[in-house]
Write a protein that holds these residues in place. Structure first.
Motif, PDB file in Angstrom:
ATOM      1  N   GLN A 287       0.830  -1.204   0.000  1.00 37.53           N
ATOM      2  CA  GLN A 287       0.000   0.000   0.000  1.00 37.53           C
ATOM      3  C   GLN A 287       0.868   1.258   0.000  1.00 37.53           C
ATOM      4  N   ASP A 288       1.915   1.277   0.805  1.00 43.32           N
ATOM      5  CA  ASP A 288       2.808   2.437   0.828  1.00 43.32           C
ATOM      6  C   ASP A 288       3.428   2.666  -0.547  1.00 43.32           C
ATOM      7  N   ASN A 289       3.862   1.593  -1.185  1.00 42.86           N
ATOM      8  CA  ASN A 289       4.470   1.714  -2.513  1.00 42.86           C
ATOM      9  C   ASN A 289       3.486   2.265  -3.530  1.00 42.86           C
ATOM     10  N   HIS A 290       2.276   1.735  -3.523  1.00 45.24           N
ATOM     11  CA  HIS A 290       1.283   2.167  -4.508  1.00 45.24           C
ATOM     12  C   HIS A 290       0.853   3.619  -4.287  1.00 45.24           C
TER      13      HIS A 290
ATOM     14  N   GLY B  44       1.610   6.925  -6.899  1.00 48.73           N
ATOM     15  CA  GLY B  44       0.631   8.003  -6.898  1.00 48.73           C
ATOM     16  C   GLY B  44      -0.809   7.544  -6.937  1.00 48.73           C
ATOM     17  N   LEU B  45      -1.075   6.312  -6.496  1.00 50.11           N
ATOM     18  CA  LEU B  45      -2.436   5.796  -6.493  1.00 50.11           C
ATOM     19  C   LEU B  45      -3.173   6.254  -5.245  1.00 50.11           C
ATOM     20  N   ALA B  46      -4.490   6.155  -5.294  1.00 49.40           N
ATOM     21  CA  ALA B  46      -5.303   6.591  -4.162  1.00 49.40           C
ATOM     22  C   ALA B  46      -5.272   5.584  -3.019  1.00 49.40           C
ATOM     23  N   ASP B  47      -4.886   4.341  -3.318  1.00 50.99           N
ATOM     24  CA  ASP B  47      -4.906   3.281  -2.308  1.00 50.99           C
ATOM     25  C   ASP B  47      -4.122   2.100  -2.877  1.00 50.99           C
ATOM     26  N   ILE B  48      -4.018   1.018  -2.117  1.00 51.18           N
ATOM     27  CA  ILE B  48      -3.475  -0.211  -2.663  1.00 51.18           C
ATOM     28  C   ILE B  48      -4.299  -0.577  -3.894  1.00 51.18           C
ATOM     29  N   SER B  49      -3.665  -1.101  -4.920  1.00 57.53           N
ATOM     30  CA  SER B  49      -4.351  -1.200  -6.213  1.00 57.53           C
ATOM     31  C   SER B  49      -5.350  -2.345  -6.314  1.00 57.53           C
TER      32      SER B  49
END
Length: 242
Positions: A154-157, A162-167
């Motif tokens: 989640q931190d990476n995403h 730049g994602l809103a959350d874990i993908s």
């Protein structure tokens, strides 16, 4: 009044009475190249339509292929999939799990320590696709280690991609547990073109050379059957290897 007694040149009456250039020269009006003699679609129009359809199909294939570079491909048992156009899909649902068809235990976001999402988009259900991914990390065999991995993903995403959350919608560990990602009713961000029409499931670990365990695959079957029972996934879904 016009000096000759007629209507003004700019009047509505004269504009309606103006002859087309072809009529003034005694020639037939030009035919519309996209219409046949009867006004229906011509062969040229049908050919153009066919080319557009092929172009759209090629673009879709290119986008799906591009998603493989962002999310690494995984290996799953060949008997679960059919090779169609270079993409592994299963046009029939998994056979029922021998260990029961009830919903598996799902570790909630609160339980694994999720950050709140920056935003969310509702997922219109039921969706017609399930897309399987793997996370290209170490396998995990306990809730503590798997939860650490899910937090790191989640931190990476969120921070690097730049994602809103874990993908993913859900993640599946070798510890026999399912981890809630975006969940049942939130649109994922795991593919280029299918996010609004799919559930994204990810195996925790690297499976580019080896397969998930039988127990993990059975857990995945139960999760898919659970999605169908909740009305989230269409019974006639298509399974795609991401």
């Amino acid at each position: 009044m016009h000096p000759t007694g007629g209507s003004p040149i700019g009047s509505k009456g004269e504009r309606q009475g103006l002859a087309r250039p072809e009529e003034e020269l005694g020639r037939e009006p030009r035919a519309d190249p996209l219409k046949g003699a009867s006004g229906g679609p011509s062969e040229r129009k049908m050919l153009l339509l066919t080319r557009v359809v092929w172009l759209l199909a090629l673009c879709a294939v290119a986008l799906v292929t591009a998603s493989d570079r962002e999310f690494p491909r995984l290996i799953v048992p060949n008997e679960l999939f059919l090779r169609v156009g270079g993409t592994h899909i299963n046009r029939s649902p998994f056979s029922p799990s021998p260990h029961g068809t009830g919903c598996p235990r799902i570790v909630s976001r609160q339980q694994w320590g999720a950050r709140p999402p920056k935003s969310r988009v509702p997922l219109r259900t039921p969706v017609p696709y399930v897309i399987l991914h793997h996370t290209e990390r170490n396998r995990c065999y306990s809730e503590t280690i798997c939860s650490q991995q899910v937090r790191a993903i989640q931190d990476n995403h969120m921070d690097k991609r730049g994602l809103a959350d874990i993908s993913y919608n859900f993640l599946i560990g070798e510890d026999g547990r399912v981890y809630e990602g975006r969940g049942w009713r939130t649109k994922g961000a795991h593919t280029k073109v299918f996010n609004s029409r799919s559930l994204g499931l990810a195996f925790l670990g690297t499976f580019s050379k080896t397969k998930p365990s039988v127990a993990t695959l059975n857990l995945t079957k139960r999760l898919i059957q659970c999605a169908i029972s909740k009305g989230i996934l269409s019974p006639n879904y298509t399974l795609i290897r991401g």
